[in-house]
Design a protein around this motif. Structure first.
Motif, short mmCIF file in Angstrom:
data_model
loop_
_atom_site.label_atom_id
_atom_site.label_comp_id
_atom_site.label_asym_id
_atom_site.label_seq_id
_atom_site.Cartn_x
_atom_site.Cartn_y
_atom_site.Cartn_z
N THR A 217 -9.37 8.88 8.26
CA THR A 217 -10.29 8.44 7.67
C THR A 217 -11.69 9.00 8.13
O THR A 217 -12.67 9.19 6.67
CB THR A 217 -11.03 6.79 8.33
OG1 THR A 217 -10.61 7.28 10.41
CG2 THR A 217 -9.94 6.17 8.15
N GLN B 155 -5.08 6.10 3.39
CA GLN B 155 -4.11 4.78 2.99
C GLN B 155 -2.87 4.42 3.33
O GLN B 155 -2.65 4.28 4.32
CB GLN B 155 -4.49 4.05 1.68
CG GLN B 155 -4.93 4.76 0.65
CD GLN B 155 -4.76 4.45 -0.96
OE1 GLN B 155 -3.62 5.20 -0.83
NE2 GLN B 155 -5.74 3.78 -1.82
N HIS C 106 -11.18 11.35 4.75
CA HIS C 106 -11.83 11.00 3.39
C HIS C 106 -12.95 10.76 3.11
O HIS C 106 -13.85 10.52 2.65
CB HIS C 106 -10.92 9.58 3.54
CG HIS C 106 -10.94 8.37 2.51
ND1 HIS C 106 -11.05 9.01 0.82
CD2 HIS C 106 -11.24 7.58 2.19
CE1 HIS C 106 -11.23 7.87 0.44
NE2 HIS C 106 -11.34 6.48 1.06
N THR D 23 2.32 2.05 -3.60
CA THR D 23 1.57 2.02 -4.73
C THR D 23 1.13 3.56 -3.96
O THR D 23 0.54 4.56 -5.23
CB THR D 23 0.08 1.35 -3.97
OG1 THR D 23 0.16 -0.01 -4.55
CG2 THR D 23 -1.14 1.90 -5.02
N ALA D 24 0.62 3.88 -2.83
CA ALA D 24 0.50 5.05 -2.87
C ALA D 24 1.49 6.78 -2.97
O ALA D 24 1.89 7.90 -3.52
CB ALA D 24 0.46 5.77 -1.13
N MET E 183 0.67 -1.20 0.03
CA MET E 183 -0.15 -0.07 0.14
C MET E 183 0.79 1.65 0.10
O MET E 183 0.75 2.14 -0.85
CB MET E 183 -1.02 0.02 1.74
CG MET E 183 -2.20 1.10 0.44
SD MET E 183 -3.53 0.69 2.32
CE MET E 183 -3.37 -0.66 2.57
N ARG F 107 -6.97 11.33 -0.19
CA ARG F 107 -7.02 9.74 -0.02
C ARG F 107 -5.55 8.91 0.29
O ARG F 107 -5.56 8.22 0.95
CB ARG F 107 -7.41 8.80 -1.76
CG ARG F 107 -7.72 7.41 -1.62
CD ARG F 107 -7.81 7.50 -3.09
NE ARG F 107 -9.32 7.61 -3.47
CZ ARG F 107 -10.37 7.18 -3.70
NH1 ARG F 107 -10.09 5.50 -2.96
NH2 ARG F 107 -11.69 7.31 -3.77
N LEU F 108 -4.73 9.30 -0.02
CA LEU F 108 -3.35 9.04 0.03
C LEU F 108 -2.87 8.78 1.72
O LEU F 108 -2.50 8.01 2.11
CB LEU F 108 -2.71 9.84 -0.68
CG LEU F 108 -2.17 9.28 -2.13
CD1 LEU F 108 -1.36 9.60 -2.99
CD2 LEU F 108 -2.49 8.04 -2.58
N TYR G 200 -3.89 4.08 7.26
CA TYR G 200 -4.21 2.62 7.69
C TYR G 200 -2.97 1.60 7.57
O TYR G 200 -2.69 0.46 7.90
CB TYR G 200 -4.88 1.99 6.64
CG TYR G 200 -5.81 1.25 6.44
CD1 TYR G 200 -6.56 0.87 7.56
CD2 TYR G 200 -5.43 0.09 6.40
CE1 TYR G 200 -7.29 -0.53 8.00
CE2 TYR G 200 -5.97 -1.36 6.59
CZ TYR G 200 -7.15 -0.78 7.22
OH TYR G 200 -7.87 -2.33 7.54
N ALA G 201 -1.64 2.16 6.73
CA ALA G 201 -0.96 0.97 6.50
C ALA G 201 0.01 0.98 7.68
O ALA G 201 0.57 -0.21 7.91
CB ALA G 201 0.40 1.52 5.04
#
Length: 415
Positions: free
Chosen positions: A398, A346, A401, A320-321, A317, A342-343, A349-350
């Motif tokens: 979150t 993410q 987001h 990708t970010a 993740m 969003r990034l 969360y990672a």
């Protein structure tokens, strides 16, 4: 009445400036070679991790080895003698450091990435820092912001900033301060000043991440020439000076995702280390009242497997970010804000997955994990403090987001 002593000055190490690599030495460093070099430093870094925690700063010998490796050239533009490597190389070269010691990895990651911020300065400031095939070791401190006054030739700035990661081995410092405007609220600027002019208070006494040496910085009425600052607002959206003078998308990326990636790599490293140490411990550990090693127990196997999947997923993740952050600099608002939010969510969360991985491994190996001689207890303390960084507050990330998903405006200025 209990007397509270004022903090003493930190025992920092301002670089002598005579140990930078030559242009020929930097030219020999490929992405694979840099990853090989930082991987080769793992035994040295791990050996000194406990000492770094005791000293509350990176160990000098380890820091010198990182300087000698060429690691800190990654975000320096090639035109100034740097490497200008991609985000995947940054992650891959930093992970071995962070796996050996998350605190040292945290400081190294920030100090390397902060050269990206210097690229946002006017060319005259960049030349002052990088000429002679150099890089900067510089904290970037934003909270609470200082105050700046406009004077002939530049500014005078004053403030008391917290969270000075990198200051213990710094030659420069970057300080956020508010500049008054003729109409409207003051504008946030980032100022570049020699580290020798900054007072550093010995305030970093933490249960985790102790070895980062992220002490407080104090400055009073210090003059900063006009060419050693930039307005933060445009850089937040990738519209800073670097994006205008350098072609590489790296320098057109929005600021906060860059910070989020740099600060998340040590969490991946800590979780990787916890999985490895747990695996080793399970092969020897016998729970009281049983006769077989824990590695033979399905429950232990499942915990180890969950932790391994959590950290692999978190790394995927994050990578990708980090790639996506280079793509969104071309987007206009409000679309870009949505992507930045969003990034951030993410990556937060990672990091939460890494925390879960470390906790899961610690729960699997018995009470001995809490012995001060066991490196796993340090990993647990480090990653819990790491997660408290504002950009990794999962509730805030979150919520932001979620608000964009339902069409509501952001309720935070940290975007």
């Amino acid at each position: 009445m209990t007397r509270i002593d004022a903090p003493s000055l930190a025992d920092r190490r301002i670089p002598t400036g005579n140990d930078f690599l030559t242009a020929e030495q930097v030219a020999q460093i490929t992405p694979d070679e840099l990853i090989r070099r930082t991987s080769a430093l793992q035994p040295l870094i791990a050996e000194h991790a406990a000492e770094a925690e005791r000293l509350r700063r990176p160990v000098d010998a380890v820091w010198q080895a990182l300087r000698d490796s060429g690691y800190f050239y990654m975000f320096v533009p090639r035109v100034h003698g740097g490497l200008e490597f991609d985000p995947d190389t940054f992650i891959s070269a930093t992970l071995p450091i962070a796996e050996a010691d998350p605190s040292t990895g945290w400081v190294a990651s920030f100090c390397a990435e902060h050269n990206w911020l210097i690229a946002q300065m006017p060319e005259k400031a960049q030349a002052e820092v990088w000429n002679g095939n150099k890089y900067a070791i510089a904290p970037s401190v934003a909270s609470p912001p200082g105050q700046a006054r406009i004077v002939d030739g530049g500014f005078t700035i004053s403030g008391h900033w917290k969270w000075g990661t990198g200051i213990m081995h710094a030659d420069w410092a970057m300080l956020n301060a508010l500049v008054p405007t003729q109409a409207g609220p003051p504008a946030m600027h980032m100022f570049l000043i020699p580290a020798s002019e900054v007072t550093v208070l010995d305030t970093w006494h933490m249960e985790g991440m102790a070895a980062t040496g992220s002490n407080d910085l104090v400055l009073e009425d210090a003059f900063v020439p006009a060419h050693r600052c930039f307005e933060v607002g445009p850089v937040r959206s990738g519209r800073g000076h670097a994006g205008r003078i350098y072609d590489n998308p790296l320098y057109k990326a929005p600021m906060l995702p860059q910070l989020c990636v740099a600060a998340a790599i040590p969490a991946i490293g800590a979780a990787r280390a916890a999985v490895r140490l747990c695996n080793e411990r399970l092969r020897k550990h016998v729970k009281m009242g049983t006769e077989t090693t824990s590695v033979e127990k399905p429950a232990a196997q499942m915990r180890l497997a969950r932790a391994d999947i959590l950290v692999d997923s978190a790394e995927l993740m994050l990578r990708t970010a980090s790639r996506r952050s280079l793509e969104i600099g071309v987007l206009d608002e409000p679309e870009q804000i949505t992507e930045r939010i969003r990034l951030r969510a993410q990556i937060a969360y990672a990091v939460s997955q890494c925390v879960d991985a470390v906790r899961t491994t610690c729960e699997a190996v018995g009470s001995s994990v809490h012995a001060l001689s066991n490196p796993m207890q340090r990993l647990l303390r480090d990653i819990q403090v790491m997660q408290s960084h504002i950009v990794y507050d999962l509730d805030v990330a979150t919520e932001l987001h979620g608000r964009t998903l339902v069409g509501l405006p952001p309720n935070s200025v940290l975007l």
